[in-house]
Structure formats: C-alpha cells, structure tokens
Enzyme design. Sequence first.
Site, mmCIF file in Angstrom:
data_model
loop_
_atom_site.group_PDB
_atom_site.id
_atom_site.type_symbol
_atom_site.label_atom_id
_atom_site.label_comp_id
_atom_site.label_asym_id
_atom_site.label_seq_id
_atom_site.Cartn_x
_atom_site.Cartn_y
_atom_site.Cartn_z
ATOM 1 N N LYS A 154 -9.997 -42.415 -18.967
ATOM 2 C CA LYS A 154 -9.718 -41.864 -20.308
ATOM 3 C C LYS A 154 -10.140 -40.399 -20.364
ATOM 4 O O LYS A 154 -11.101 -40.029 -21.046
ATOM 5 C CB LYS A 154 -10.445 -42.679 -21.382
ATOM 6 C CG LYS A 154 -9.694 -43.966 -21.741
ATOM 7 C CD LYS A 154 -10.395 -44.749 -22.823
ATOM 8 C CE LYS A 154 -10.156 -44.251 -24.215
ATOM 9 N NZ LYS A 154 -8.789 -44.483 -24.731
HETATM 10 N N1 PMP Z 1 -3.704 -47.499 -23.253
HETATM 11 C C1 PMP Z 1 -4.112 -46.298 -23.712
HETATM 12 C C2 PMP Z 1 -3.355 -45.095 -23.295
HETATM 13 C C3 PMP Z 1 -5.210 -46.203 -24.570
HETATM 14 O O1 PMP Z 1 -5.606 -45.011 -25.037
HETATM 15 C C4 PMP Z 1 -5.881 -47.380 -24.966
HETATM 16 C C5 PMP Z 1 -7.053 -47.295 -25.911
HETATM 17 N N2 PMP Z 1 -8.264 -47.151 -25.244
HETATM 18 C C6 PMP Z 1 -5.428 -48.608 -24.458
HETATM 19 C C7 PMP Z 1 -4.333 -48.617 -23.601
HETATM 20 C C8 PMP Z 1 -6.113 -49.890 -24.802
HETATM 21 O O2 PMP Z 1 -7.360 -49.974 -24.149
HETATM 22 P P1 PMP Z 1 -8.574 -50.768 -24.792
HETATM 23 O O3 PMP Z 1 -8.089 -52.142 -25.080
HETATM 24 O O4 PMP Z 1 -9.629 -50.736 -23.741
HETATM 25 O O5 PMP Z 1 -8.973 -50.032 -26.015
#
Ligand code: PMP
Length: 305
Positions: A154
């Site tokens: 991220k």
């Molecule tokens: N894909 C992207 C691009 C994201 O930003 C997120 C949010 N974190 C997710 C998927 C979902 O991930 P998570 O379930 O860990 O929040």
Amino acid sequence: MPSYAYFHNEFVPLSEARIGIMTHCLHYGTALFEGIRGNWNSKQKQIYLFRLEEHYERLHNGCRVLKINLPYAIDELCRITVELIERCGFQEDIYIRPVAYKSSEDLGVRLHNLDDDFFIFAIPWGRYLDVDKAKCGVSSWRRPSDNVIPPQVKVTGIYVNNALAKTEAIENGFDEAIMLSTDGHISEGTGENIFLVIDGKLVTPPSYSNILMGITRNTVIELARNELGIETIERQIDRSELYIAGECFFTGTAAHITPIAEVDHRKIGDGEIGEITKRLQRIYFEVIQGNNPKYLDWCTPVYKK
Ligand code: PMP
C-alpha cells in the site's frame, strides 16, 4: 471531541501533527499506509479493532519493499493504536490511518539515504461507498503489475492509478471502477477486492492479477468456508464473466462487503443483492462488531471494562 495523533513518538493533538513542504514522500509518493476499522458495538459500549495485527504485518512487509526502517514491532504498533483510540474516546465506527514515510526534507528520487518516520490518526467514518449496491464500470485505467509498482504494497504513490480510475468512474455516472490487470483480466476496485458467485461458488482474482491481497478478502474466504461451506476459487477472471455472474460484490476495510448491482450498464443477476452476498454480509457484520465469540481473536477491544 478532542482528537489526537501519534506523531514523532508521542500522542499530540491532531492539529499539532504537521510535516514540512519539503518532506520526501509528498514529492515522490514514498510512503506506505494502512486502513484499519474500529467497529462500534453500542450494546457493549466497545470499539473492536478488526484484524489489527494483520494490518501491521502488511505494513511491515511494505517497509521491506520501500526500505523504510519502522522502529516498532507489530505488538508495539497494536498497543499504540489501542492507546490512541482510547485517548480519542470515539463512540462510533472509525477508520484508522497509520503511515510510514520517507521523512527527510530532501529532494531527489530514491529510497536510500533518507530518514523514515511514522504517524497514526483516526477519524469517525461510516460507509465508504455510499450506496447499498454499487453501479460499476470497467475502467480504461489498468492496474500496475508488480514490475511497475508492486500492487501488494500500500504505497501512496500507486494510488494515483486508483484515483484516476475512481474519478473516471464517478464522472461517467458509476459508483466505483473495476480495473483490469495489465494482461486484461479482472483485477479489483479502486479500494476493494472483488468476488463473483458462479455456480454457487465464490470466484476471486489471484495475486498475479495485480491485486492488493486484502484482509477483508481473506476474511470473506474464511467465513464462506467455515460458516456457509462455500469454497472460493482463486483464478483469472475474464471481463465478460462479470456480466453473466449470478452475484458480485466488493470487499475492503472501508467498503466492508458492498454488493455490485450493475457492471457496464448490465444488471448482475436481477440487479438486487444476491442471496449468498446477503448471508455473507450478515455474518461479516456480526463478526467485525465482536458479536461472534468464534472470531473474537480477530477483534481487539479498545476500552477497558
Ligand atoms: N484493493 C485496494 C487497491 C485497496 O486499497 C484495498 C483497501 N485496503 C483493498 C483492495 C482491500 O483490502 P483490505 O480488505 O485489506 O482493506
């Protein structure tokens, strides 16, 4: 309500947590973030932080990729987060934003020879996608592959890709974009993973479709298996499979489980929330609010009894 941040190794009023205009990450996107939910349980007067450790594990992994030296172990990060939320005293659903970043006030594109820093703040936050069921469009923007910018990390810089896709979708009258991978398979939403229901099974894109490996994605796979006896197949998905899927939904920390009603002006199923999606939503919301004793390991309570 006074709000605090954890900044420069201490708790300070949010308004005092400021960084300078020359800070490296502002110029080159050299920061990593997490999004963590605190879910308010009004009966218990408690906030449960959902899968806190897993979020900090992902942040630690990202730090290896971005060469960020984060001087806190995962359990310390968890402790700091709980103390921050306790000090803020929230009594509602919240969203927590930890950021590890290249903090030197120094220009030059690189990852090396720079100082690192870390902060956390939290805000009250209800629904992310402000609809019961989303209308989506397949984006003209593709998800970067691991050799462009690793999508499993991220890193703030990669989110320009997501922002381009999101704004294109909104300006085209949709609620959210669905992005394709560089090789043209279904990848994910701009802040969500995606699931299809095909022949009563869940189908979701694999890591090599340029997705972020979502913690909610993993939660849904576990809950579907344990609670509904439904297996999830991780495989490449073609765009046209979206149009003929029985059901379709997004998963994400901010978006929770959001049903998808339409893709590219074609209804998914009958355009209503599908049965499996509905059952998963019900189970998921009980779990994240700390109401299901089987899954309390995933829920960190903030307030002492
Ligand atoms: N894909 C992207 C691009 C994201 O930003 C997120 C949010 N974190 C997710 C998927 C979902 O991930 P998570 O379930 O860990 O929040």
